[in-house]
Enzyme design. Structure first.
Site, PDB file in Angstrom:
ATOM      1  N   GLU A 209       0.861  -1.187   0.000  1.00 19.65           N
ATOM      2  CA  GLU A 209       0.000   0.000   0.000  1.00 19.65           C
ATOM      3  C   GLU A 209       0.894   1.232   0.000  1.00 19.65           C
ATOM      4  OE1 GLU A 209      -3.100   0.116   2.985  1.00 19.65           O
ATOM      5  OE2 GLU A 209      -2.908   2.279   3.177  1.00 19.65           O
ATOM      6  N   GLU A 214      -2.468  11.503   3.307  1.00 17.93           N
ATOM      7  CA  GLU A 214      -3.525  11.363   4.307  1.00 17.93           C
ATOM      8  C   GLU A 214      -3.550  12.621   5.151  1.00 17.93           C
ATOM      9  OE1 GLU A 214      -4.203   7.056   5.866  1.00 17.93           O
ATOM     10  OE2 GLU A 214      -2.037   7.325   5.695  1.00 17.93           O
TER      11      GLU A 214
END
Length: 333
Positions: A209, A214
């Site tokens: 990932e 974020e």
């Protein structure tokens, strides 16, 4: 988003303030057909490192050619590029994505403690017909993914989630091995607000990932870029990443990107390299892109549970999402 399928081990190292970008050769606001990106060339380490200062002798311009671009002049579901739910590795009948008991499994990540459900106009939840809920707004070439409190009368139909929100993925429509992936966006803030732009392997496995961006909604201007992988000998999940301070991230558009080369991942803010890591084992398959606005988290610092201070409505504004492939022929010249 760490914990997408399981909770990993996060190593977050420091808070780095990002200087004004000076190294890209192209207009930051656009996605040109070809681009030269300044990248590091000195050996990368498996532990990620921040690039506060970079030796000019260890930088070079890498030629890129564009392979994907959406300027969001139209609704994101109008062109077939985006899918409004997770697919993962499981093959479901098409109808299962659009409603029925259990359909929320592909429209949130409960293990994260998320308190939203991702909807789109075709989604019916537990109802017999689509609810017509649309979290996507397009105005002047900017896509807004809007999260809002679930109407009380729809809570039972929508599995008692506190919010309705949106997700877009390119699984099944676009995936690429190696290259540069970028979002130009404003990063929303607020209690329990968790926006993200990230990548997963197209084969449906996890990890690897790559979290390109974020936002920690309760820490305005604090952004996170992280790599996740699995250690074969122990099967444990390892993660390495940094927080970066971009003071006006919620008010101004910035570019957030990652360059995936054969030997390293380099993270960028406004096309300036800010961290890198040697590519861990397991990054073998093409990856697809995901952009979403989650609400609520159990594990992600700076994003807690929904409370009275959580905004009734919040929007993740996205000007553009682009991908580039490394122009190997040009690079050899």
């Amino acid at each position: 988003m760490i914990g997408r399928w399981a909770k990993g081990i996060l190593i977050t190292i420091g808070l780095l303030a990002v200087a004004a970008p000076v190294v890209a050769r192209d207009d930051l606001g656009g996605a040109p057909g070809t681009m030269s990106l300044q990248v590091t060339t000195d050996p990368a380490m498996i532990e990620c490192r921040k690039l506060e200062t970079v030796n000019p002798d260890a930088l070079t311009f890498l030629p890129l050619r564009r392979t994907f671009n959406d300027d969001f002049d139209d609704h994101p579901l109008a062109n077939g590029r985006w899918v409004p739910h997770y697919a993962g590795g499981a093959v479901w009948p098409e109808a299962r994505y659009w409603g029925g008991d259990g359909s929320d499994f592909k429209r949130k990540t409960s293990a994260n403690g998320e308190q939203q459900i991702y909807v789109d106009p075709r989604y019916a939840g537990r109802a017999a017909t689509p609810l017509g809920l649309d979290p996507f707004r397009v105005k002047d070439g900017v896509l807004s993914i809007v999260a809002s409190r679930t109407p009380p009368d729809l809570k039972p139909v929508l599995f008692n989630n506190e919010y309705v929100s949106g997700i877009l993925t390119t699984q099944g429509t676009f995936a690429q091995k190696h290259g540069y992936f970028e979002i130009r966006a404003k990063v929303p803030v607020g209690h329990a607000v968790w926006p993200a732009f990230w990548m997963l392997a197209d084969d449906g496995g996890w990890p690897p990932e790559v979290d390109v961006l974020e936002g920690r909604g309760e820490r305005p201007g604090d952004l996170v870029m992280t790599t996740h992988w699995r250690i074969p000998s122990t099967q444990k999940i390892q993660s390495c990443g940094f927080d970066f301070a971009v003071g006006d991230a919620s008010r101004a558009f910035h570019n957030y990107g990652v360059l995936w080369e054969e030997d390293r991942l380099v993270y960028f803010i406004d096309r300036r390299p800010v961290s890198d890591i040697k590519v861990p084992i397991g990054f073998d398959d093409p990856m697809y892109m995901i952009v979403n606005l989650a609400i609520g988290s159990k594990f992600f610092p700076g994003v807690g549970a929904v409370d009275a201070e959580s905004p009734p409505t919040v929007a993740f504004e996205i000007d553009r999402i682009s991908a580039y492939q490394i122009d190997l022929e040009q690079a050899r010249r």
